[in-house]
Write a protein that holds these residues in place. Structure first.
Motif, PDB file in Angstrom:
ATOM      1  N   ILE A  12      52.852  47.909  70.811  1.00  0.00           N
ATOM      2  CA  ILE A  12      51.535  48.473  71.134  1.00  0.00           C
ATOM      3  C   ILE A  12      50.462  47.859  70.220  1.00  0.00           C
ATOM      4  CG2 ILE A  12      50.169  50.619  71.218  1.00  0.00           C
ATOM      5  CD1 ILE A  12      52.859  52.051  71.951  1.00  0.00           C
ATOM      6  N   ALA A  13      50.803  47.687  68.939  1.00  0.00           N
ATOM      7  CA  ALA A  13      49.855  47.046  68.009  1.00  0.00           C
ATOM      8  C   ALA A  13      49.541  45.625  68.484  1.00  0.00           C
ATOM      9  CB  ALA A  13      50.442  47.021  66.597  1.00  0.00           C
ATOM     10  N   THR A  14      50.563  44.911  68.939  1.00  0.00           N
ATOM     11  CA  THR A  14      50.363  43.523  69.385  1.00  0.00           C
ATOM     12  C   THR A  14      49.509  43.486  70.659  1.00  0.00           C
ATOM     13  OG1 THR A  14      52.583  43.066  68.540  1.00  0.00           O
ATOM     14  CG2 THR A  14      51.565  41.346  69.869  1.00  0.00           C
ATOM     15  N   ALA A  15      49.777  44.416  71.588  1.00  0.00           N
ATOM     16  CA  ALA A  15      48.988  44.455  72.833  1.00  0.00           C
ATOM     17  C   ALA A  15      47.529  44.787  72.520  1.00  0.00           C
ATOM     18  CB  ALA A  15      49.568  45.491  73.787  1.00  0.00           C
TER      19      ALA A  15
ATOM     20  N   ASP B 184      47.105  55.181  74.629  1.00  0.00           N
ATOM     21  CA  ASP B 184      47.288  55.339  73.187  1.00  0.00           C
ATOM     22  C   ASP B 184      46.089  56.097  72.600  1.00  0.00           C
ATOM     23  OD1 ASP B 184      48.093  55.183  70.600  1.00  0.00           O
ATOM     24  OD2 ASP B 184      47.704  53.025  70.369  1.00  0.00           O
ATOM     25  N   HIS B 185      46.204  57.401  72.605  1.00  0.00           N
ATOM     26  CA  HIS B 185      45.095  58.272  72.212  1.00  0.00           C
ATOM     27  C   HIS B 185      44.555  57.913  70.823  1.00  0.00           C
ATOM     28  CE1 HIS B 185      42.699  61.854  71.763  1.00  0.00           C
ATOM     29  NE2 HIS B 185      42.887  62.060  73.051  1.00  0.00           N
ATOM     30  N   GLY B 186      43.286  57.480  70.794  1.00  0.00           N
ATOM     31  CA  GLY B 186      42.668  57.117  69.510  1.00  0.00           C
ATOM     32  C   GLY B 186      43.284  55.885  68.853  1.00  0.00           C
ATOM     33  N   GLY B 187      44.286  55.299  69.461  1.00  0.00           N
ATOM     34  CA  GLY B 187      44.946  54.118  68.891  1.00  0.00           C
ATOM     35  C   GLY B 187      45.998  54.476  67.850  1.00  0.00           C
ATOM     36  N   ARG B 188      46.512  55.714  67.913  1.00  0.00           N
ATOM     37  CA  ARG B 188      47.405  56.146  66.815  1.00  0.00           C
ATOM     38  C   ARG B 188      48.765  55.452  66.825  1.00  0.00           C
ATOM     39  NH1 ARG B 188      49.033  62.129  69.045  1.00  0.00           N
ATOM     40  NH2 ARG B 188      49.198  61.433  71.164  1.00  0.00           N
ATOM     41  N   TYR B 189      49.297  55.093  68.000  1.00  0.00           N
ATOM     42  CA  TYR B 189      50.575  54.365  67.994  1.00  0.00           C
ATOM     43  C   TYR B 189      50.365  52.944  67.471  1.00  0.00           C
ATOM     44  CZ  TYR B 189      52.597  58.084  70.881  1.00  0.00           C
ATOM     45  OH  TYR B 189      53.049  59.291  71.345  1.00  0.00           O
ATOM     46  N   GLY B 190      49.323  52.311  67.986  1.00  0.00           N
ATOM     47  CA  GLY B 190      49.037  50.937  67.560  1.00  0.00           C
ATOM     48  C   GLY B 190      48.856  50.847  66.054  1.00  0.00           C
ATOM     49  N   ARG B 191      48.159  51.816  65.511  1.00  0.00           N
ATOM     50  CA  ARG B 191      47.879  51.818  64.080  1.00  0.00           C
ATOM     51  C   ARG B 191      49.159  51.927  63.242  1.00  0.00           C
ATOM     52  NH1 ARG B 191      43.258  52.480  61.701  1.00  0.00           N
ATOM     53  NH2 ARG B 191      42.173  53.362  63.492  1.00  0.00           N
ATOM     54  N   LYS B 192      50.151  52.600  63.797  1.00  0.00           N
ATOM     55  CA  LYS B 192      51.420  52.759  63.053  1.00  0.00           C
ATOM     56  C   LYS B 192      52.285  51.499  63.124  1.00  0.00           C
ATOM     57  CE  LYS B 192      52.021  57.653  63.951  1.00  0.00           C
ATOM     58  NZ  LYS B 192      52.585  58.407  65.061  1.00  0.00           N
ATOM     59  N   GLY B 193      51.945  50.614  64.054  1.00  0.00           N
ATOM     60  CA  GLY B 193      52.777  49.428  64.244  1.00  0.00           C
ATOM     61  C   GLY B 193      52.257  48.232  63.454  1.00  0.00           C
ATOM     62  N   LYS B 194      52.975  47.132  63.612  1.00  0.00           N
ATOM     63  CA  LYS B 194      52.582  45.896  62.933  1.00  0.00           C
ATOM     64  C   LYS B 194      52.545  44.826  64.007  1.00  0.00           C
ATOM     65  CE  LYS B 194      54.288  42.944  59.219  1.00  0.00           C
ATOM     66  NZ  LYS B 194      54.474  41.809  60.107  1.00  0.00           N
ATOM     67  N   SER B 195      51.426  44.118  64.100  1.00  0.00           N
ATOM     68  CA  SER B 195      51.310  43.125  65.156  1.00  0.00           C
ATOM     69  C   SER B 195      52.315  41.984  64.942  1.00  0.00           C
ATOM     70  CB  SER B 195      49.873  42.616  65.160  1.00  0.00           C
ATOM     71  OG  SER B 195      49.782  41.450  65.885  1.00  0.00           O
ATOM     72  N   ALA B 196      53.005  41.606  66.008  1.00  0.00           N
ATOM     73  CA  ALA B 196      53.993  40.516  65.932  1.00  0.00           C
ATOM     74  C   ALA B 196      53.272  39.204  66.241  1.00  0.00           C
ATOM     75  CB  ALA B 196      55.116  40.779  66.928  1.00  0.00           C
ATOM     76  N   ASP B 197      53.080  38.379  65.193  1.00  0.00           N
ATOM     77  CA  ASP B 197      52.200  37.213  65.334  1.00  0.00           C
ATOM     78  C   ASP B 197      52.686  36.186  66.352  1.00  0.00           C
ATOM     79  OD1 ASP B 197      50.482  38.352  63.608  1.00  0.00           O
ATOM     80  OD2 ASP B 197      51.192  37.261  61.836  1.00  0.00           O
ATOM     81  N   GLU B 198      53.990  36.005  66.407  1.00  0.00           N
ATOM     82  CA  GLU B 198      54.507  35.000  67.335  1.00  0.00           C
ATOM     83  C   GLU B 198      54.257  35.415  68.794  1.00  0.00           C
ATOM     84  OE1 GLU B 198      58.796  33.402  67.868  1.00  0.00           O
ATOM     85  OE2 GLU B 198      58.335  33.514  65.705  1.00  0.00           O
TER      86      GLU B 198
ATOM     87  N   ASN C 289      39.435  54.012  71.696  1.00  0.00           N
ATOM     88  CA  ASN C 289      40.634  53.605  70.955  1.00  0.00           C
ATOM     89  C   ASN C 289      40.152  53.012  69.621  1.00  0.00           C
ATOM     90  OD1 ASN C 289      42.777  52.115  69.875  1.00  0.00           O
ATOM     91  ND2 ASN C 289      43.695  51.777  71.896  1.00  0.00           N
ATOM     92  N   ASP C 290      40.189  53.833  68.568  1.00  0.00           N
ATOM     93  CA  ASP C 290      39.612  53.411  67.283  1.00  0.00           C
ATOM     94  C   ASP C 290      40.306  52.189  66.704  1.00  0.00           C
ATOM     95  OD1 ASP C 290      37.986  55.588  67.498  1.00  0.00           O
ATOM     96  OD2 ASP C 290      39.292  56.900  66.315  1.00  0.00           O
ATOM     97  N   TYR C 291      41.601  52.115  66.944  1.00  0.00           N
ATOM     98  CA  TYR C 291      42.353  50.969  66.416  1.00  0.00           C
ATOM     99  C   TYR C 291      41.904  49.681  67.115  1.00  0.00           C
ATOM    100  CZ  TYR C 291      46.331  48.052  65.116  1.00  0.00           C
ATOM    101  OH  TYR C 291      47.123  47.037  64.651  1.00  0.00           O
ATOM    102  N   LEU C 292      41.697  49.773  68.430  1.00  0.00           N
ATOM    103  CA  LEU C 292      41.212  48.615  69.189  1.00  0.00           C
ATOM    104  C   LEU C 292      39.815  48.205  68.702  1.00  0.00           C
ATOM    105  CD1 LEU C 292      41.229  46.566  71.542  1.00  0.00           C
ATOM    106  CD2 LEU C 292      40.615  48.423  73.083  1.00  0.00           C
ATOM    107  N   MET C 293      38.946  49.181  68.487  1.00  0.00           N
ATOM    108  CA  MET C 293      37.590  48.872  68.020  1.00  0.00           C
ATOM    109  C   MET C 293      37.634  48.200  66.644  1.00  0.00           C
ATOM    110  SD  MET C 293      35.430  49.581  70.361  1.00  0.00           S
ATOM    111  CE  MET C 293      33.849  49.657  69.529  1.00  0.00           C
ATOM    112  N   GLU C 294      38.532  48.683  65.801  1.00  0.00           N
ATOM    113  CA  GLU C 294      38.692  48.074  64.475  1.00  0.00           C
ATOM    114  C   GLU C 294      39.138  46.618  64.594  1.00  0.00           C
ATOM    115  OE1 GLU C 294      41.739  49.671  61.513  1.00  0.00           O
ATOM    116  OE2 GLU C 294      40.372  51.355  61.883  1.00  0.00           O
ATOM    117  N   GLN C 295      40.117  46.389  65.477  1.00  0.00           N
ATOM    118  CA  GLN C 295      40.611  45.025  65.685  1.00  0.00           C
ATOM    119  C   GLN C 295      39.517  44.124  66.244  1.00  0.00           C
ATOM    120  OE1 GLN C 295      43.522  43.975  64.661  1.00  0.00           O
ATOM    121  NE2 GLN C 295      44.035  46.036  63.988  1.00  0.00           N
ATOM    122  N   LEU C 296      38.700  44.685  67.118  1.00  0.00           N
ATOM    123  CA  LEU C 296      37.616  43.902  67.725  1.00  0.00           C
ATOM    124  C   LEU C 296      36.579  43.526  66.659  1.00  0.00           C
ATOM    125  CD1 LEU C 296      36.638  42.848  70.474  1.00  0.00           C
ATOM    126  CD2 LEU C 296      35.404  44.993  70.783  1.00  0.00           C
TER     127      LEU C 296
END
Ligand SMILES: Nc1ncnc2c1ncn2[C@@H]1O[C@H](COP(=O)(O)OP(=O)(O)O)[C@@H](O)[C@H]1O
Ligand SMILES: [Mg+2]
Length: 359
Positions: A251-254, A192-206, A288-295
């Motif tokens: 991808i956001a959830t992973a 996921d280059h730069g986290g762009r797919y993850g960023r577009k998604g919404k994490s599924a909490d369950e 992965n900027d999105y991952l770093m943000e989440q961290l």
């Protein structure tokens, strides 16, 4: 022969590394002086040779539990030997250094499977020792987090001696994210280059809560993991049980799973025992900027930086570690941490092989 090397005021050392991601081989050329706590280093150059899809698939196929027939592993052994050698000459050339002036090469080899037991745990203590050499600090407790295929953690309290360092794998790094992206793109993209797919998604909490219940996370260290825990079968079960979720949500959830499992490991196994102020992140996951943000969101009490700020580009750090280990091995400096394994004594790990030119 070794005496000639150890009496040199400084050595040119290449470290090479190819991890569980099977994305390519990293080569780092370092200038190293001294050994043990008197060691100092400078990175001259880092290069990554990316694997072709064919090589990557062969490595991955040999990495799944129960796989890897003798013929495939033998073929891989020769193929990777050649690619590793090419990586060494390549990094030397790019640095403007004659390959024959390289004093030493430290090679990790290719991770195929992490078989449980003393061997892998020893691997972790070796990594922790190098993290200690690279990042120990008098006044600040530091966590060193490498996010490759799996995520590993080394905890170095302020002003600590080597025997107070703790190291283990927290769980998945990029492995699950990579698997999902490859699946969603029909193999056209590997991560996921730069986290762009993850960023577009919404994490599924369950789903996230279920993933965080994984028994590996709940096992106290020492421990290590690989494709056995978070490889293809794990990925397939996520895909099968969540077919209704949009790909970007998966991808956001992973991505959050990786961030939250690192945070969980810090909170449960590390931070209650010492004071830590900083985390230094390396490995491809740092890109992965999105991952770093989440961290950062998951552990706001830590100042989270990338290893680039400490003179080591994120992708170079693991390769650089093997240059340092080779340096320690020829000095006979013990390079594992016996307190982590419960081993009876510190020993020098690694096999020394002499090249034709030095004989
Ligand atoms: N620009 C990037 N954006 C997002 N992820 C990246 C990027 N570059 C590398 N990665 C991730 O890092 C992984 C490789 O990391 P690396 O530290 O080489 O791991 P390993 O030691 O397992 O080979 C890739 O598989 C990918 O998931
Ligand atoms: Mg890699």
């Amino acid at each position: 022969m070794i005496a000639g090397l150890t009496t040199k005021p400084e050595r040119l050392v290449v470290g090479i590394m190819s991890g569980t991601s099977a994305d390519g081989v990293d080569a780092a050329l370092l200038q190293i002086r001294g050994t043990g706590e008197a060691l100092s280093w400078r990175l001259l150059r880092h290069e990554t040779l990316h694997y072709s899809v064919k090589v990557r698939d062969l490595i991955r196929r040999c990495s799944e539990p129960g796989s890897g027939d003798a013929a495939s592993i033998c073929r891989l052994n020769v193929l990777l030997g050649e690619l590793f050698a090419r990586a060494v000459t390549h990094v030397a050339e790019r640095a403007g250094v004659e390959p024959k002036s390289i004093d030493l090469i430290g090679s990790h080899g290719q991770t195929l499977q992490n078989l449980p037991g003393p061997v892998t745990i020893t691997g972790i203590t070796v990594r922790s020792y190098v993290d200690f050499l690279l990042f120990r600090n008098r006044s600040r407790g530091r966590l060193v987090i490498n996010i490759g295929g799996v995520a590993s953690l080394t905890a170095i309290p302020a002003n600590a001696a080597a025997d107070r360092v703790l190291g283990f794998d927290s769980g998945p790094g990029n492995m699950v994210i990579d698997g999902l992206v490859a699946h969603m793109t029909g193999g056209r993209e590997a991560f996921d280059h730069g986290g762009r797919y993850g960023r577009k998604g919404k994490s599924a909490d369950e789903l996230l809560a279920r993933l965080l219940d994984h028994p590996y996370l709940l096992t106290p260290p020492p421990k290590s993991c690989g494709r056995e825990e978070f490889g293809r079968p794990f990925l397939e079960s996520i895909l099968k049980e969540n077919a209704a979720l949009p790909p970007n949500d998966l991808i956001a959830t992973a991505t959050r799973f990786t961030a939250e499992s690192i945070a969980f490991a810090c909170r449960r196994y590390v931070m209650p025992h010492n004071v830590y102020e900083e985390a230094i992140v390396s490995g491809g996951g740092a890109r992965n900027d999105y991952l770093m943000e989440q961290l950062r969101a998951a552990i706001p009490e830590l100042s989270i930086k990338e290893s680039d700020e400490y003179g080591l580009p994120a992708a170079a750090k693991e390769a650089a570690s093997f240059a340092l280990l080779a340096n320690e091995a020829i000095h006979g400096t013990p390079n594992n941490l016996p307190t982590v394994t419960g081993a009876a004594r510190a020993v020098v790990l690694g096999t020394i092989v002499f090249g034709r030119t030095s004989q």
